[in-house]
Every structure is written in structure tokens, then in C-alpha cells.
Design a protein around this motif. Structure first.
Motif, PDB file in Angstrom:
ATOM      1  N   THR A 160       0.889  -1.161  -0.067  1.00  0.00           N
ATOM      2  CA  THR A 160       0.096  -0.082   0.012  1.00  0.00           C
ATOM      3  C   THR A 160       0.689   1.176   0.192  1.00  0.00           C
ATOM      4  O   THR A 160       0.506   2.052  -0.779  1.00  0.00           O
ATOM      5  CB  THR A 160      -0.772   0.167   0.996  1.00  0.00           C
ATOM      6  OG1 THR A 160      -1.846  -1.235   1.360  1.00  0.00           O
ATOM      7  CG2 THR A 160      -1.758   1.166   1.080  1.00  0.00           C
ATOM      8  N   LEU A 161       1.881   1.214   0.881  1.00  0.00           N
ATOM      9  CA  LEU A 161       2.582   2.379   0.738  1.00  0.00           C
ATOM     10  C   LEU A 161       3.427   2.571  -0.267  1.00  0.00           C
ATOM     11  O   LEU A 161       3.689   3.748  -1.039  1.00  0.00           O
ATOM     12  CB  LEU A 161       3.945   2.139   1.998  1.00  0.00           C
ATOM     13  CG  LEU A 161       4.799   3.445   2.164  1.00  0.00           C
ATOM     14  CD1 LEU A 161       4.210   4.700   2.326  1.00  0.00           C
ATOM     15  CD2 LEU A 161       5.707   3.006   3.213  1.00  0.00           C
ATOM     16  N   THR A 194      -3.210 -11.465  -6.323  1.00  0.00           N
ATOM     17  CA  THR A 194      -3.915 -11.777  -5.233  1.00  0.00           C
ATOM     18  C   THR A 194      -3.955 -10.805  -3.994  1.00  0.00           C
ATOM     19  O   THR A 194      -5.082 -10.494  -3.600  1.00  0.00           O
ATOM     20  CB  THR A 194      -3.290 -13.243  -4.437  1.00  0.00           C
ATOM     21  OG1 THR A 194      -3.362 -14.127  -5.351  1.00  0.00           O
ATOM     22  CG2 THR A 194      -4.024 -13.655  -3.036  1.00  0.00           C
ATOM     23  N   HIS A 195      -2.953 -10.036  -3.978  1.00  0.00           N
ATOM     24  CA  HIS A 195      -2.482  -9.253  -2.764  1.00  0.00           C
ATOM     25  C   HIS A 195      -3.303  -7.757  -3.418  1.00  0.00           C
ATOM     26  O   HIS A 195      -3.983  -7.068  -2.543  1.00  0.00           O
ATOM     27  CB  HIS A 195      -1.149  -8.804  -2.574  1.00  0.00           C
ATOM     28  CG  HIS A 195      -0.721  -9.677  -1.613  1.00  0.00           C
ATOM     29  ND1 HIS A 195      -0.262 -10.872  -1.748  1.00  0.00           N
ATOM     30  CD2 HIS A 195      -0.084  -9.441  -0.300  1.00  0.00           C
ATOM     31  CE1 HIS A 195       0.343 -11.227  -0.949  1.00  0.00           C
ATOM     32  NE2 HIS A 195       0.298 -10.332   0.254  1.00  0.00           N
ATOM     33  N   MET A 196      -3.545  -7.480  -4.701  1.00  0.00           N
ATOM     34  CA  MET A 196      -4.229  -6.495  -5.065  1.00  0.00           C
ATOM     35  C   MET A 196      -5.695  -6.514  -4.956  1.00  0.00           C
ATOM     36  O   MET A 196      -6.213  -5.586  -4.644  1.00  0.00           O
ATOM     37  CB  MET A 196      -3.974  -6.234  -6.671  1.00  0.00           C
ATOM     38  CG  MET A 196      -2.412  -5.448  -6.951  1.00  0.00           C
ATOM     39  SD  MET A 196      -2.287  -3.891  -6.415  1.00  0.00           S
ATOM     40  CE  MET A 196      -0.621  -3.589  -6.889  1.00  0.00           C
ATOM     41  N   ARG A 200      -7.948  -3.878  -2.707  1.00  0.00           N
ATOM     42  CA  ARG A 200      -9.332  -3.121  -2.966  1.00  0.00           C
ATOM     43  C   ARG A 200     -10.269  -3.218  -1.889  1.00  0.00           C
ATOM     44  O   ARG A 200     -10.984  -2.543  -1.654  1.00  0.00           O
ATOM     45  CB  ARG A 200      -9.709  -3.824  -4.423  1.00  0.00           C
ATOM     46  CG  ARG A 200      -8.719  -3.463  -5.524  1.00  0.00           C
ATOM     47  CD  ARG A 200      -9.624  -3.865  -6.717  1.00  0.00           C
ATOM     48  NE  ARG A 200      -8.877  -3.352  -8.031  1.00  0.00           N
ATOM     49  CZ  ARG A 200      -8.048  -4.028  -8.872  1.00  0.00           C
ATOM     50  NH1 ARG A 200      -7.836  -5.527  -8.638  1.00  0.00           N
ATOM     51  NH2 ARG A 200      -7.481  -3.676 -10.043  1.00  0.00           N
ATOM     52  N   ARG A 201     -10.461  -4.369  -1.519  1.00  0.00           N
ATOM     53  CA  ARG A 201     -11.321  -4.565  -0.330  1.00  0.00           C
ATOM     54  C   ARG A 201     -11.072  -3.982   1.029  1.00  0.00           C
ATOM     55  O   ARG A 201     -11.910  -3.384   1.605  1.00  0.00           O
ATOM     56  CB  ARG A 201     -11.788  -6.196  -0.257  1.00  0.00           C
ATOM     57  CG  ARG A 201     -12.313  -6.811  -1.575  1.00  0.00           C
ATOM     58  CD  ARG A 201     -12.976  -8.144  -1.080  1.00  0.00           C
ATOM     59  NE  ARG A 201     -11.940  -8.970  -0.523  1.00  0.00           N
ATOM     60  CZ  ARG A 201     -11.124  -9.902  -1.470  1.00  0.00           C
ATOM     61  NH1 ARG A 201     -10.872  -9.826  -2.566  1.00  0.00           N
ATOM     62  NH2 ARG A 201     -10.180 -10.570  -0.448  1.00  0.00           N
ATOM     63  N   ARG A 202      -9.885  -4.461   1.423  1.00  0.00           N
ATOM     64  CA  ARG A 202      -9.491  -4.144   2.607  1.00  0.00           C
ATOM     65  C   ARG A 202      -9.237  -2.599   2.840  1.00  0.00           C
ATOM     66  O   ARG A 202      -9.531  -2.171   3.981  1.00  0.00           O
ATOM     67  CB  ARG A 202      -7.825  -4.826   3.018  1.00  0.00           C
ATOM     68  CG  ARG A 202      -8.329  -6.232   3.548  1.00  0.00           C
ATOM     69  CD  ARG A 202      -7.073  -6.923   3.953  1.00  0.00           C
ATOM     70  NE  ARG A 202      -7.513  -8.140   4.162  1.00  0.00           N
ATOM     71  CZ  ARG A 202      -6.298  -9.076   5.007  1.00  0.00           C
ATOM     72  NH1 ARG A 202      -5.235  -8.674   4.924  1.00  0.00           N
ATOM     73  NH2 ARG A 202      -6.764 -10.290   5.170  1.00  0.00           N
ATOM     74  N   LEU A 203      -8.979  -2.207   1.895  1.00  0.00           N
ATOM     75  CA  LEU A 203      -8.636  -0.374   1.885  1.00  0.00           C
ATOM     76  C   LEU A 203      -9.968   0.398   1.593  1.00  0.00           C
ATOM     77  O   LEU A 203      -9.744   1.622   1.712  1.00  0.00           O
ATOM     78  CB  LEU A 203      -7.332   0.005   1.286  1.00  0.00           C
ATOM     79  CG  LEU A 203      -5.858  -0.123   2.107  1.00  0.00           C
ATOM     80  CD1 LEU A 203      -5.622  -1.553   2.100  1.00  0.00           C
ATOM     81  CD2 LEU A 203      -5.077   0.512   1.501  1.00  0.00           C
ATOM     82  N   GLY A 204     -10.760  -0.339   0.906  1.00  0.00           N
ATOM     83  CA  GLY A 204     -11.839   0.680   0.419  1.00  0.00           C
ATOM     84  C   GLY A 204     -11.165   1.434  -0.754  1.00  0.00           C
ATOM     85  O   GLY A 204     -11.421   2.726  -0.654  1.00  0.00           O
ATOM     86  N   LEU A 205     -10.318   1.059  -1.655  1.00  0.00           N
ATOM     87  CA  LEU A 205      -9.869   1.663  -2.610  1.00  0.00           C
ATOM     88  C   LEU A 205     -10.878   1.842  -4.100  1.00  0.00           C
ATOM     89  O   LEU A 205     -11.077   0.975  -4.737  1.00  0.00           O
ATOM     90  CB  LEU A 205      -8.716   1.449  -3.103  1.00  0.00           C
ATOM     91  CG  LEU A 205      -7.403   1.169  -2.119  1.00  0.00           C
ATOM     92  CD1 LEU A 205      -6.215   0.544  -2.897  1.00  0.00           C
ATOM     93  CD2 LEU A 205      -7.073   2.769  -2.172  1.00  0.00           C
TER      94      LEU A 205
END
Length: 237
Positions: A160-161, A194-196, A200-205
């Protein structure tokens, strides 16, 4: 930093690559303008070094193509035998960030590159970074959305960073694997995808929070601020 070098003289290219690799900067070298452009427009580099006089086009033409086609301001340095005031002014006016004369002097080249790296990422030493409703604390390694701390793994935080620090820039899967996971570029894995998907879900992007992760077909990903994305769509319409 990963660096792309445009240099048609083999010994010169080897010399510069050695200087850079000694300081921990991987460098890919290309002997022609077309091969260089083909690479840098489809891969991710942190900085580019251009010779002026090359077989198929000028380094100045290459620079203009880079500035016209890349959607983020990659730092560009000229390293060339042409050292007249007119040449230097012309290159800087075309979008070069620095200009050095051959032969490359190791200490000076590295110092200039390090200065450009600091200038292109001025927030690198800050403890708390703000991106719209997101607050990233690099010391505590936490991310909050609208004041609420998110639950993330260490790799989620690193990814994310890196996305926020490079928003608007195409990031290939190979580059993400290398920078975030420390894996070689030729490994075949679905780790990035997989991480992307999870981020998207965890960060609410999503548009409500001002950002989106855009998938670039067969190339990689780009984190876009929605205001910038909307302006780009209006311009291209």
C-alpha cells in the motif's frame, strides 16, 4: 532504484552499469532509441540516463517521447559528450532534470542520482503521510481510513505504501515482486494479483474514498486518484 540507460557504446555502457551496480542500483542498458523506448514504456524504471548521439534517433527525441507518453514525471539525466551551453539549455527545456558530461565520474554521477531521488520523493523521510482520507504512519506501520485503523499484514502495508508513493505510475508485476517481496523478476507467481484484489477490499480503494487500483492489461497496475482519473478521461474524450 532501477535505472534505464541509453548508451550505444558498449564499454561506456558497461562502465556506467558498474558504477550504478556498485551502489545497489540495478541498471538495464539499451543501444538504440527504439529499444530503449520499447522497454521504458512497458516496464517500470525509477530514473533514466540518456546519451544524446545514438544511431537511430537523438537522445532529445527520446526524451520528448518519454515526456509525451509516460504519465508520471520520471527523472531523466543526460550523460553525453555534447556539453555546449546551447545543448544543455535545449535538453533542460525539453524536460531533462540534470545534465552531465562524459566520461562519467562515479562520485558525481551517484550524488546527482541520489539528489534526484530525494527530489522525486520528498515525503520519503516523513513519519506520517496523508493521501485523501488515508493516513499512513511509516514508523508504526499503520494505515487509517477516515480515522479508523485498518487491519493489514506487513506485506499489505508495504504494498500500500509503495502504491501511494507511486500513484499515477504504471507498476509492473515484476517491479512489485522485486520492490515489495524481494523476488527476482523472472519468477512466475500470482502473488501480486492476489494481494491487489485483497487490497481493493481491505482499503476501500474505490471512488467514494478518492482512489482506485486500475489493472493495465498484461502490464501491471496503477493507483489513480479519482480527481486525476476524471481529468484524464475528460481530456481524452
Amino acid at each position: 532504484m532501477r535505472i534505464a540507460l541509453l548508451e550505444d557504446e558498449y564499454e561506456q555502457a558497461q562502465h556506467v552499469q558498474q558504477i550504478l551496480s556498485d551502489q545497489g542500483h540495478p541498471c538495464d542498458s539499451f543501444p538504440t532509441g527504439q529499444s530503449f523506448l520499447s522497454a521504458v514504456l512497458h516496464r517500470s524504471y525509477d530514473l533514466m540516463i540518456l546519451d544524446w548521439q545514438i544511431p537511430d534517433m537523438t537522445g532529445l527525441d527520446v526524451l520528448r517521447d518519454i515526456r509525451a507518453q509516460l504519465n508520471w514525471p520520471v527523472p531523466v539525466v543526460f550523460l553525453t559528450q555534447r556539453d555546449s551551453e546551447q545543448d544543455i539549455v535545449q535538453a533542460l527545456d525539453a524536460g531533462a532534470d540534470d545534465y552531465l558530461s562524459k566520461p562519467a565520474r562515479p562520485a558525481e554521477l551517484i550524488a546527482r542520482i541520489n539528489a534526484l531521488a530525494r527530489r522525486s520523493n520528498p515525503d520519503s523521510d516523513k513519519e506520517e503521510l496523508h493521501y485523501g482520507p488515508f493516513v499512513v504512519n511509516t514508523s508504526r506501520r499503520t494505515i487509517a481510513l477516515n480515522g479508523e485503523r485498518l487491519t493489514l499484514t506487513d506485506k499489505d502495508f508495504d504494498l500500500t505504501l509503495f502504491l501511494f508513493q507511486n500513484q499515477g505510475r504504471l507498476l509492473t508485476r515484476e517491479m512489485l515482486l522485486e520492490r515489495v517481496w524481494g523476488l527476482t523478476r523472472d519468477i512466475n507467481t500470482r502473488t501480486v494479483d492476489t494481494h491487489m484484489s485483497r487490497l481493493r477490499r481491505r482499503l476501500g480503494l474505490n471512488p467514494d474514498n478518492g482512489f482506485r487500483i486500475k489493472t493495465i492489461y498484461q502490464r501491471g497496475y496503477r493507483l489513480e486518484a479519482m480527481a486525476d482519473a476524471a481529468a484524464e478521461e475528460v481530456t481524452s474524450a
